[in-house]
Motif scaffolding. Structure first.
Motif, mmCIF file in Angstrom:
data_model
loop_
_atom_site.group_PDB
_atom_site.id
_atom_site.type_symbol
_atom_site.label_atom_id
_atom_site.label_comp_id
_atom_site.label_asym_id
_atom_site.label_seq_id
_atom_site.Cartn_x
_atom_site.Cartn_y
_atom_site.Cartn_z
ATOM 1 N N ASP A 186 1.462 -1.529 0.009
ATOM 2 C CA ASP A 186 -0.223 0.122 0.224
ATOM 3 C C ASP A 186 0.983 1.541 -0.047
ATOM 4 N N ILE A 187 0.121 2.198 -0.559
ATOM 5 C CA ILE A 187 0.641 3.660 -0.335
ATOM 6 C C ILE A 187 0.060 4.558 0.447
ATOM 7 N N ALA A 188 0.958 5.399 1.477
ATOM 8 C CA ALA A 188 -0.178 5.690 2.178
ATOM 9 C C ALA A 188 0.634 7.506 2.637
ATOM 10 N N ARG A 189 0.252 8.910 1.916
ATOM 11 C CA ARG A 189 1.038 9.959 1.969
ATOM 12 C C ARG A 189 0.026 11.316 2.081
ATOM 13 N N ASP A 190 1.027 11.953 2.582
ATOM 14 C CA ASP A 190 0.517 13.637 3.020
ATOM 15 C C ASP A 190 -1.367 13.314 3.268
ATOM 16 N N ASN A 191 -1.119 12.698 4.532
ATOM 17 C CA ASN A 191 -2.502 12.477 5.628
ATOM 18 C C ASN A 191 -2.436 13.008 6.548
ATOM 19 N N GLY A 192 -3.198 13.452 7.392
ATOM 20 C CA GLY A 192 -3.163 15.131 8.520
ATOM 21 C C GLY A 192 -1.854 13.918 9.536
ATOM 22 N N ASN B 240 3.534 12.077 5.978
ATOM 23 C CA ASN B 240 2.052 11.826 6.675
ATOM 24 C C ASN B 240 3.297 12.605 8.144
ATOM 25 N N ARG B 241 2.210 12.413 9.084
ATOM 26 C CA ARG B 241 2.438 13.213 10.341
ATOM 27 C C ARG B 241 3.688 12.051 11.170
ATOM 28 N N ILE B 242 2.997 10.486 11.005
ATOM 29 C CA ILE B 242 3.458 9.319 11.819
ATOM 30 C C ILE B 242 3.537 8.770 9.735
ATOM 31 N N ASN C 50 12.285 14.020 8.339
ATOM 32 C CA ASN C 50 12.642 15.770 8.528
ATOM 33 C C ASN C 50 11.305 16.621 8.719
ATOM 34 N N LYS C 51 10.001 16.262 8.106
ATOM 35 C CA LYS C 51 9.503 17.441 7.751
ATOM 36 C C LYS C 51 9.172 17.631 9.654
ATOM 37 N N LEU C 52 8.363 18.804 9.771
ATOM 38 C CA LEU C 52 8.656 19.484 10.733
ATOM 39 C C LEU C 52 6.471 19.495 11.176
ATOM 40 N N LEU D 241 2.813 -8.373 16.260
ATOM 41 C CA LEU D 241 2.903 -7.926 15.059
ATOM 42 C C LEU D 241 4.104 -7.858 14.159
ATOM 43 N N THR D 242 3.713 -7.749 13.062
ATOM 44 C CA THR D 242 4.686 -7.648 12.286
ATOM 45 C C THR D 242 4.617 -6.586 11.005
ATOM 46 N N VAL D 243 6.220 -5.022 11.906
ATOM 47 C CA VAL D 243 6.271 -4.327 10.894
ATOM 48 C C VAL D 243 7.131 -5.167 9.882
ATOM 49 N N ASP D 244 7.341 -4.925 9.068
ATOM 50 C CA ASP D 244 8.800 -5.766 7.491
ATOM 51 C C ASP D 244 8.726 -5.239 6.496
ATOM 52 N N ARG D 245 9.623 -4.696 6.258
ATOM 53 C CA ARG D 245 10.326 -3.942 5.095
ATOM 54 C C ARG D 245 9.073 -3.226 3.883
ATOM 55 N N ASN D 246 8.273 -2.075 5.066
ATOM 56 C CA ASN D 246 8.611 -0.632 4.782
ATOM 57 C C ASN D 246 9.273 0.176 4.108
ATOM 58 N N ASP D 247 8.529 1.171 3.274
ATOM 59 C CA ASP D 247 10.035 2.231 3.129
ATOM 60 C C ASP D 247 9.234 3.545 3.925
ATOM 61 N N ALA D 248 9.502 4.752 4.611
ATOM 62 C CA ALA D 248 9.053 4.790 5.170
ATOM 63 C C ALA D 248 10.040 6.715 5.129
ATOM 64 N N THR D 249 9.488 7.408 4.331
ATOM 65 C CA THR D 249 10.471 9.052 4.681
ATOM 66 C C THR D 249 9.356 10.093 3.856
ATOM 67 N N GLY D 250 10.069 11.603 4.284
ATOM 68 C CA GLY D 250 8.896 12.727 4.522
ATOM 69 C C GLY D 250 7.915 12.438 5.343
ATOM 70 N N ASN D 251 8.237 11.438 5.944
ATOM 71 C CA ASN D 251 6.738 11.793 7.708
ATOM 72 C C ASN D 251 7.892 12.973 8.174
ATOM 73 N N CYS D 252 6.810 13.293 9.197
ATOM 74 C CA CYS D 252 8.109 13.591 10.599
ATOM 75 C C CYS D 252 8.744 12.383 11.189
ATOM 76 N N ALA D 253 7.662 11.303 11.950
ATOM 77 C CA ALA D 253 8.347 10.738 12.293
ATOM 78 C C ALA D 253 7.441 9.137 11.244
ATOM 79 N N ALA D 254 8.737 8.377 11.939
ATOM 80 C CA ALA D 254 8.345 7.563 10.880
ATOM 81 C C ALA D 254 7.765 5.704 11.051
#
Length: 355
Positions: A167-173, A205-207, A256-258, A217-230
């Motif tokens: 999935d792609i999740a981007r620019d959510n509040g 995203n914010r996070i 590194n989003k603020l 639960l498993t969080v595996d092989r995801n790509d996170a960039t441009g969020n305030c926190a990953a």
């Protein structure tokens, strides 16, 4: 009985055994494919569907919110051109639309919705969540784009054995992907019985990914960039404790989003993987680089006591590549016991000596 009679009986028995001498069995029920085109109602097709059916959406834009309460359905967009859900000009009558969500999969405690698959859709611009699921079992969300939604891109509570992949999740509040025990009550961490969050891309995203008060639960092989926190793994003082999960082989870079502070959190910037109030979580083989900020939660991999004072305990941080992450690559800003750091490639740690 004559030899001729015996031979005739043997032949008849063989025909019956092979099925040739008996009436053909009625064919098994086949799934029905409900085809929907732009301008037609997805909800009407969902309401008409029975378990085992597929609702197939043609490419185009659909202006509605959709509520699924039937088990064993597949809702699938076109794999060739985008299939997009956006808010209707006038909110619809179902509970999903009234809540400001785009797509809802909703069961009850006594009758969870089981084996629903959502695939190849874009959910854009809803006031609250792109996709929201509650009381589900084995929900699959695959190749869904959730973008520019007010709170969460894809969210789930009170559910087990979910699969969120590609999935792609981007620019959510708030969070791109949000998974929790429950959002409207306190309580101990829920056992997800093996929910998988894998091969997703979260950005802006914010996070990127929030896992709150959950276990197994498993969080595996995801790509996170441009969020305030990953990635945030969040627990509190409730029992059972949050944790007993794996965060592994993710690529966490330049988040590194603020984002300004909220009543629950300080301002966020430059946070890679943050554990707060969790236990027995393995953070392993991740690449966490170039996350830069000065928030109390900034750093590559950060242990921080929860904001109700719950400590991290017995977590294992190992074999990660953690480099160029602002104030610290590895930061243990907690007083919890039994946390271990080993085999990590890093330059700067807090306290010193963990690299």
């Amino acid at each position: 009985m004559t030899k001729r009679q015996i031979a005739h009986l043997a032949c008849t028995a063989a025909l019956v055994a092979s099925g040739l001498g008996a009436a053909a069995a009625p064919p098994a029920d086949r799934e029905t494919v409900h085809r929907v085109k732009p301008g037609e109602s997805i909800q009407q097709a969902v309401d008409a569907a029975r378990p085992g059916d597929t609702i197939l959406l043609s490419p185009g834009t659909y202006r509605e919110s959709v509520l699924i309460t039937t088990s064993d359905l597949t809702l699938r967009g076109s794999g060739v051109s985008p299939t997009v859900l956006v808010p209707a000009a006038t909110p619809g009558a179902n509970a999903c639309a009234k809540a400001g969500n785009g797509l809802c999969v909703t069961g009850t405690k006594d009758r969870p919705v089981e084996d629903v698959t959502v695939r190849s859709l874009t959910l854009r611009g809803f006031a609250k969540n792109g996709l929201w699921a509650s009381w589900t079992d084995r929900l699959k969300v695959q190749r869904v784009i959730a973008e520019r939604n007010g709170t969460w891109g894809i969210g789930q509570e009170r559910s087990e054995r979910g699969v969120f992949t590609h999935d792609i999740a981007r620019d959510n509040g708030d969070a791109g992907l949000f998974l929790a025990n429950t959002v409207d009550a306190e309580g101990g961490a829920a056992d997800t019985k093996g929910t998988l969050v894998s091969h997703n891309r979260v950005s802006g995203n914010r996070i990127g990914i929030t896992v709150r008060r959950l276990r197994n639960l498993t969080v595996d092989r995801n790509d996170a960039t441009g969020n305030c926190a990953a990635v945030f793994v969040v627990g509190d003082e409730s029992a059972p404790r949050a944790g007993a999960m794996s965060v592994s082989r993710n690529h966490i870079h330049a988040n590194n989003k603020l984002c300004p502070k909220t009543p629950r959190l300080p301002f966020l910037q430059g946070s890679g993987i943050v554990l707060t109030g969790t236990e027995r979580t393995v953070v392993a083989e991740n690449r966490v680089v170039d996350n830069v900020g000065t928030s109390p939660l900034s750093g590559g991999i950060v242990l921080f006591k929860s904001f109700v004072g719950a400590l991290n305990e017995h977590n294992e941080i190992r074999d990660n590549v953690v480099l160029r992450n602002g104030t610290a690559d590895l930061a243990n800003r907690d007083t919890g016991k039994g946390n271990s750091f080993r085999g990590n490639t890093c330059t700067l740690s807090e306290p010193t000596g963990m690299c």
